[in-house]
Design a protein around this motif. Structure first.
Motif, short mmCIF file in Angstrom:
data_model
loop_
_atom_site.label_atom_id
_atom_site.label_comp_id
_atom_site.label_asym_id
_atom_site.label_seq_id
_atom_site.Cartn_x
_atom_site.Cartn_y
_atom_site.Cartn_z
N GLU A 224 51.32 36.61 26.45
CA GLU A 224 52.48 37.10 27.39
C GLU A 224 52.36 38.64 27.70
O GLU A 224 51.79 39.27 26.93
CB GLU A 224 53.78 37.03 26.60
N GLN A 225 52.62 38.69 29.24
CA GLN A 225 52.13 40.05 29.74
C GLN A 225 53.50 40.75 30.08
O GLN A 225 54.17 40.19 30.49
CB GLN A 225 51.37 39.58 31.05
N THR A 226 53.27 42.07 29.99
CA THR A 226 54.09 43.00 30.76
C THR A 226 53.70 43.07 32.49
O THR A 226 52.59 43.51 32.48
CB THR A 226 54.29 44.45 30.28
N VAL A 227 54.70 42.59 33.25
CA VAL A 227 54.27 42.60 34.60
C VAL A 227 55.26 43.64 35.39
O VAL A 227 56.26 43.57 35.16
CB VAL A 227 54.57 40.94 35.26
N ILE A 228 54.60 44.48 36.13
CA ILE A 228 55.06 45.25 37.02
C ILE A 228 54.77 44.88 38.61
O ILE A 228 53.50 44.84 38.70
CB ILE A 228 54.55 47.01 36.74
N VAL A 229 55.75 44.77 39.40
CA VAL A 229 55.81 44.36 40.68
C VAL A 229 56.01 45.42 41.69
O VAL A 229 57.06 46.06 41.46
CB VAL A 229 56.69 43.18 40.84
N SER A 230 55.32 45.73 42.53
CA SER A 230 55.67 46.70 43.52
C SER A 230 56.28 45.66 44.52
O SER A 230 55.87 44.75 45.17
CB SER A 230 54.36 47.43 44.28
N ILE A 231 57.55 45.90 44.98
CA ILE A 231 58.18 45.15 46.05
C ILE A 231 59.38 46.13 46.86
O ILE A 231 59.81 47.13 46.34
CB ILE A 231 59.21 44.22 45.12
N ARG A 232 59.48 45.58 48.12
CA ARG A 232 60.42 46.18 48.82
C ARG A 232 61.28 45.11 49.67
O ARG A 232 60.62 44.20 49.76
CB ARG A 232 59.80 47.19 50.08
N TRP B 278 52.52 54.97 47.59
CA TRP B 278 51.22 54.73 46.56
C TRP B 278 51.26 55.91 45.48
O TRP B 278 50.62 55.68 44.26
CB TRP B 278 50.07 54.46 47.48
N GLN B 279 51.54 57.23 45.91
CA GLN B 279 51.76 58.25 44.82
C GLN B 279 52.50 57.76 43.83
O GLN B 279 52.38 57.75 42.50
CB GLN B 279 52.00 59.51 45.29
N GLN B 280 53.84 57.25 44.13
CA GLN B 280 54.76 56.73 43.10
C GLN B 280 54.15 55.57 42.35
O GLN B 280 54.33 55.80 41.07
CB GLN B 280 55.91 56.48 43.96
N GLU B 281 53.40 54.71 42.76
CA GLU B 281 53.09 53.68 41.98
C GLU B 281 51.77 54.11 41.12
O GLU B 281 51.80 53.63 39.99
CB GLU B 281 52.18 52.66 43.14
N LEU B 282 51.11 55.05 41.31
CA LEU B 282 49.97 55.55 40.51
C LEU B 282 50.81 56.30 39.43
O LEU B 282 50.48 56.12 38.31
CB LEU B 282 49.25 56.57 41.24
N ASN B 283 51.92 56.87 39.52
CA ASN B 283 52.64 57.66 38.42
C ASN B 283 53.36 56.62 37.52
O ASN B 283 53.10 56.90 36.46
CB ASN B 283 53.74 58.59 39.31
N VAL B 284 53.66 55.54 38.15
CA VAL B 284 54.26 54.73 37.30
C VAL B 284 53.10 53.58 36.69
O VAL B 284 53.33 53.41 35.26
CB VAL B 284 55.00 53.44 38.08
N ILE B 285 51.97 53.48 37.18
CA ILE B 285 51.15 52.65 36.37
C ILE B 285 50.20 53.91 35.44
O ILE B 285 49.76 53.48 34.36
CB ILE B 285 49.81 52.27 37.41
N GLY C 168 53.65 44.21 47.08
CA GLY C 168 52.39 44.91 47.33
C GLY C 168 51.36 44.75 46.03
O GLY C 168 50.12 44.97 46.36
N GLY C 169 51.66 44.07 45.02
CA GLY C 169 50.85 43.81 44.13
C GLY C 169 51.50 43.39 42.55
O GLY C 169 52.64 43.80 42.63
N TRP C 170 50.71 42.97 41.71
CA TRP C 170 51.18 42.53 40.48
C TRP C 170 50.29 43.12 39.32
O TRP C 170 49.26 43.02 39.40
CB TRP C 170 51.32 41.05 40.29
N TRP C 171 50.92 44.13 38.57
CA TRP C 171 49.93 44.80 37.68
C TRP C 171 50.49 44.14 36.18
O TRP C 171 51.81 44.08 35.85
CB TRP C 171 50.64 46.36 37.55
N THR C 172 49.48 43.58 35.61
CA THR C 172 49.84 43.15 34.22
C THR C 172 48.85 43.69 33.13
O THR C 172 47.89 43.99 33.20
CB THR C 172 49.12 41.66 34.42
N ARG C 173 49.54 43.72 31.93
CA ARG C 173 49.01 44.25 30.91
C ARG C 173 49.57 43.72 29.64
O ARG C 173 50.63 43.47 29.70
CB ARG C 173 49.20 45.74 30.91
#
Length: 385
Positions: free
Chosen positions: A148-156, A244-251, A209-214
């Motif tokens: 099971e993954q933690t998924v972070i989705v960038s979405i607008r 994109w700066q906010q996304e890098l900060n989150v990731i 914008g993308g799916w970050w999984t970990r």
């Protein structure tokens, strides 16, 4: 192969001391601050390696978009430090691009790239997927089933857009939406098991914008590959900077790798222009994610023609490679000398003859990328003490 000699933090106390007599007090303080910050980044990266919890993001051109080099590095690192998850998934499958750990099924989602359409509102990676009413998408992982993954989705989304309906591999049902729905990029986080099926309702302004999984436990290595075929660093300016700066900060990656230069050299872009783009990008990355270490991959040996004993290099390649080293030195980033790993100048024809590079003199075969990716991983692993 001795990977350490191709990989270094460029810049040292002796170099700064030698220059200090020529610097104003403010300039001297700036150099010392850069060096101190990179030393801290190196220490943090070493700690992440020792704790076996490492998050790497690579951004680049087709060498990255193929995900052969990055996957070879990913596999090598995960063999040593554990599988942290499959990493970033592009929003939808894009023609001519590949992710080693994901496959897609698509009914009605549109793929939009910042390489070809400059005027869209892009998040990190410069790729978006937009749905029509009733669009379906299924994302699967390749290889062994993932935990099971933690998924972070960038979405607008716009205020009148309906939530997306997600079903995971366990049958869990999840409502996915931007909060607030103001047509700005936001992040939605949930835990799920792949595959994921996403269904859209009324979606006038919705974009992914993308799916970050970990892995949920945050252990092991994650190595994400965000590449676009034919991409040049200046096209990064088409992305929404705040987003994109906010996304890098989150990731919050431990290491951000920039792998550009081949297309700039081939297209004859003025090296001073590329330098300014690179300096601005590094500054913006450090503003967004100040704890992330940065690595530049030097542009690899490449050829416009295979004529002659060594072939014909792009006219700007040597100058561009020298500039990349200069920037790494002045900004105290890590630098990986891709061309030296290949054997230096005049090495591409040998790689072609050995079946490690393609006849176009630019791209590598799967076995060539395998060798390069493993060398890159070994260089990163060499930071362990």
């Amino acid at each position: 192969m001795d990977t350490k000699k191709h990989f270094a933090i460029l810049g040292c106390c002796l170099w700064i001391m030698a220059c200090s007599a020529e610097l104003t007090p403010a300039q001297s303080n700036h150099y010392h601050a850069l060096l101190s910050a990179q030393a801290e980044h190196a220490a943090q990266l070493t700690e992440a390696l020792q704790k076996k919890s490492l998050n790497i993001v690579q951004l680049g051109d087709s060498h990255t978009a193929a995900d052969y080099l990055t996957n070879a590095a990913r596999v090598r690192l995960q063999q040593q430090l554990g599988n942290g998850g499959p990493g970033w998934a592009m929003p939808i499958q894009f023609p001519g691009m590949r992710l080693a750990r994901f496959t897609y099924e698509n009914q009605g989602w549109q793929a939009i790239s910042s390489r070809t359409q400059a005027s869209q509102n892009y998040a990190l990676g410069g790729l978006i997927a937009t749905p029509s009413i009733g669009s379906l998408m299924t994302i699967r992982t390749r290889g062994e089933p993932e935990t099971e993954q933690t998924v972070i989705v960038s979405i607008r989304q716009g205020q009148n857009d309906e939530d997306l309906f997600v079903t995971d591999g366990n049958g869990q049902e999840i409502l996915l939406s931007a909060q607030p729905k103001d047509n700005q990029w936001h992040f939605s986080t949930f835990n799920a098991r792949f595959p994921l099926t996403i269904k859209a309702g009324i979606s006038f302004q919705t974009a992914i914008g993308g799916w970050w999984t970990r892995n949920k436990n945050q252990q092991g290595v994650v190595f994400s590959a965000l590449g676009i075929n034919g991409f040049q660093l200046n096209q990064w300016n088409r992305w929404n900077t705040q987003a994109w700066q906010q996304e890098l900060n989150v990731i919050a990656p431990d290491l951000i790798i920039l792998a550009f230069g081949t297309n700039e050299a081939y297209n004859g872009v003025e090296v001073e222009t590329v330098k300014q783009n690179l300096l601005e990008t590094i500054a913006r990355i450090r503003t967004a994610s100040p704890k992330s270490a940065i690595m530049l991959l030097g542009a690899p040996e490449s050829l416009k023609s295979t004529a002659g004993s060594c072939g014909v290099r792009p006219e700007k390649l040597t100058e561009l490679q020298a500039m990349q080293k200069e920037v790494a030195l002045s900004q105290h980033t890590f630098y990986w000398d891709w061309q030296s790993v290949m054997g230096g100048e005049c090495s591409m024809k040998s790689w072609i003859n050995q079946g490690l590079a393609r006849s176009d003199g630019v791209h590598f075969t799967a076995s060539g990328y395998q060798r390069l990716g493993e060398a890159l991983a070994d260089s990163i692993l060499s930071l362990r003490r």
